[in-house]
Design a protein around this motif. Structure first.
Motif, PDB file in Angstrom:
ATOM      1  N   UNK A  30       0.851  -1.196   0.000  1.00  0.00           N
ATOM      2  CA  UNK A  30       0.000   0.000   0.000  1.00  0.00           C
ATOM      3  C   UNK A  30       0.883   1.241   0.000  1.00  0.00           C
ATOM      4  N   UNK A  31       0.664   2.132  -0.984  1.00  0.00           N
ATOM      5  CA  UNK A  31       1.541   3.299  -1.117  1.00  0.00           C
ATOM      6  C   UNK A  31       0.895   4.608  -0.679  1.00  0.00           C
ATOM      7  N   UNK A  32      -0.429   4.685  -0.715  1.00  0.00           N
ATOM      8  CA  UNK A  32      -1.109   5.912  -0.294  1.00  0.00           C
ATOM      9  C   UNK A  32      -2.507   5.571   0.203  1.00  0.00           C
ATOM     10  N   UNK A  33      -3.057   6.471   1.006  1.00  0.00           N
ATOM     11  CA  UNK A  33      -4.403   6.255   1.538  1.00  0.00           C
ATOM     12  C   UNK A  33      -5.068   7.597   1.781  1.00  0.00           C
ATOM     13  N   UNK A  34      -6.370   7.669   1.465  1.00  0.00           N
ATOM     14  CA  UNK A  34      -7.178   8.848   1.750  1.00  0.00           C
ATOM     15  C   UNK A  34      -8.142   8.482   2.868  1.00  0.00           C
ATOM     16  N   UNK A  35      -8.089   9.226   3.967  1.00  0.00           N
ATOM     17  CA  UNK A  35      -8.977   8.992   5.101  1.00  0.00           C
ATOM     18  C   UNK A  35     -10.186   9.908   4.933  1.00  0.00           C
ATOM     19  N   UNK A  36     -11.396   9.364   4.733  1.00  0.00           N
ATOM     20  CA  UNK A  36     -12.580  10.204   4.501  1.00  0.00           C
ATOM     21  C   UNK A  36     -12.877  11.146   5.659  1.00  0.00           C
ATOM     22  N   UNK A  37     -13.584  12.228   5.355  1.00  0.00           N
ATOM     23  CA  UNK A  37     -13.870  13.224   6.393  1.00  0.00           C
ATOM     24  C   UNK A  37     -14.867  12.737   7.434  1.00  0.00           C
ATOM     25  N   UNK A  38     -15.468  11.576   7.219  1.00  0.00           N
ATOM     26  CA  UNK A  38     -16.395  10.996   8.197  1.00  0.00           C
ATOM     27  C   UNK A  38     -15.665  10.299   9.344  1.00  0.00           C
ATOM     28  N   UNK A  39     -14.371  10.023   9.173  1.00  0.00           N
ATOM     29  CA  UNK A  39     -13.623   9.226  10.144  1.00  0.00           C
ATOM     30  C   UNK A  39     -13.244  10.060  11.367  1.00  0.00           C
ATOM     31  N   UNK A  40     -13.558   9.548  12.547  1.00  0.00           N
ATOM     32  CA  UNK A  40     -13.215  10.228  13.804  1.00  0.00           C
ATOM     33  C   UNK A  40     -12.150   9.484  14.596  1.00  0.00           C
TER      34      UNK A  40
END
Length: 325
Positions: free
Chosen positions: A152-162
């Motif tokens: 895994x080289x990159x990841x986007x954490x959605x704005x819903x994640x707390x």
């Protein structure tokens, strides 16, 4: 091969019955994630790579859908899902040697056992995974969700994640960038420990607490933005981040380190940060802190009018250079 099948094979051998059919059936059982912890992706050929796009209206039916289409999961390397999934579907996904997964339009449904509503579960993917689009509705990334997914080289954490829970990305040595779209996301202990290739984090980290050893060993990370809502940076949080040159500690932070049995702070968050040259503290009142490795090569920047408070502090006062800004 799972234990039930092994026992059946041994029984049939004793009866001198051919086992070809049974072995064929065992492949079928595996193909929908039965005993997924045995990691079937290492046991079956994957020359015929399959890409699928599928809507799952009823949680728990992904296996049935794939079987009806004649798809063996051990050949699925790319998937795009929409709809609703639960623990049964998670087992199916785990049995795939996935390199690319788009789950952005998936909603995770609790089944009372292995999944909870809108929480990305542990061990969803095998370590072959290279690219993931996370569900837009998740509020937590579960413990060990991507542990040691080195491809895994990159990841986007959605704005819903707390919350990014403990060990979520532990040991992802190929991870180079993180995009945290939420300004309100806690980071658990060891969450990104030993992500040694991590260069950049877009967005701010933390909601209230940055966990112990959260970024320990992220030796390529040169800068990080801590959220203004953080009040605690736990012990060893940035230990051995040897490329980190500057850090800003928000105004609400009241402690740096971890409380030991003697009710003293230990394990400074910045232990082993050998390139660290500047610490900018936004709070006028010196936060409680564990001891630093050195006080000579780091300049401490404090709010205007607070220099004397820092100079008289038992630990902050050890810094040779304290400058108001």
């Amino acid at each position: 091969m799972n234990k039930k099948i092994k026992n059946a094979v041994n029984y049939l051998k004793n009866k001198k019955i051919k086992i070809i059919l049974l072995l064929a059936l065992s492949v079928g059982f595996y193909s929908c994630g039965d005993d997924a912890e045995d990691n079937p992706t290492s046991d079956f050929p994957t020359e015929d790579k399959i890409s699928i796009e599928q809507h799952v209206e009823q949680p728990g039916t992904l296996c049935d859908i794939l079987e009806a289409a004649g798809i063996e999961t051990y050949n699925v390397h790319k998937i795009k899902l929409s709809g609703f999934i639960n623990g049964n579907d998670v087992s199916v996904i785990y049995s795939m040697p996935l390199e690319d997964a788009d789950l952005s339009d998936v909603q995770i449904v609790g089944d009372g056992l292995s999944t909870s509503d809108n929480i990305l579960p542990s061990n969803l993917f095998n370590t072959q995974i290279k690219q993931v689009a996370l569900p837009k509705t998740i509020i937590e990334i579960g413990k060990e969700a991507f542990e040691k997914c080195n491809n895994l080289t990159s990841i986007v954490i959605p704005n819903s994640v707390t919350s990014i829970n403990d060990f979520a990305f532990y040991g992802c040595s190929g991870l180079t960038s993180i995009d945290i779209q939420s300004d309100n996301c806690d980071v658990g202990g060891y969450a990104f420990k030993d992500c040694s290739s991590l260069i950049s984090i877009k967005g701010s980290i933390g909601r209230g607490i940055i966990g112990s050893s959260a970024f320990e060993g992220c030796s390529s990370l040169s800068a990080i933005n801590i959220s203004e809502t953080v009040h605690q940076i736990s012990g060893n949080a940035f230990k051995n981040c040897t490329s980190l040159t500057s850090i800003t500690i928000p105004q609400k932070v009241s402690s740096l380190g971890i409380w030991d049995l003697d009710n003293k702070l230990a394990k400074n968050p910045f232990s082993g940060c050998t390139a660290l040259k500047e610490i900018h503290i936004k709070g006028s009142n010196p936060p409680k802190t564990a001891s630093f490795d050195t006080y000579i090569n780091i300049t401490l920047y404090v709010p205007t009018g607070s220099k004397e408070a820092y100079k008289s502090h038992s630990i902050w006062g050890k810094f040779h250079s304290i400058i108001e800004e």
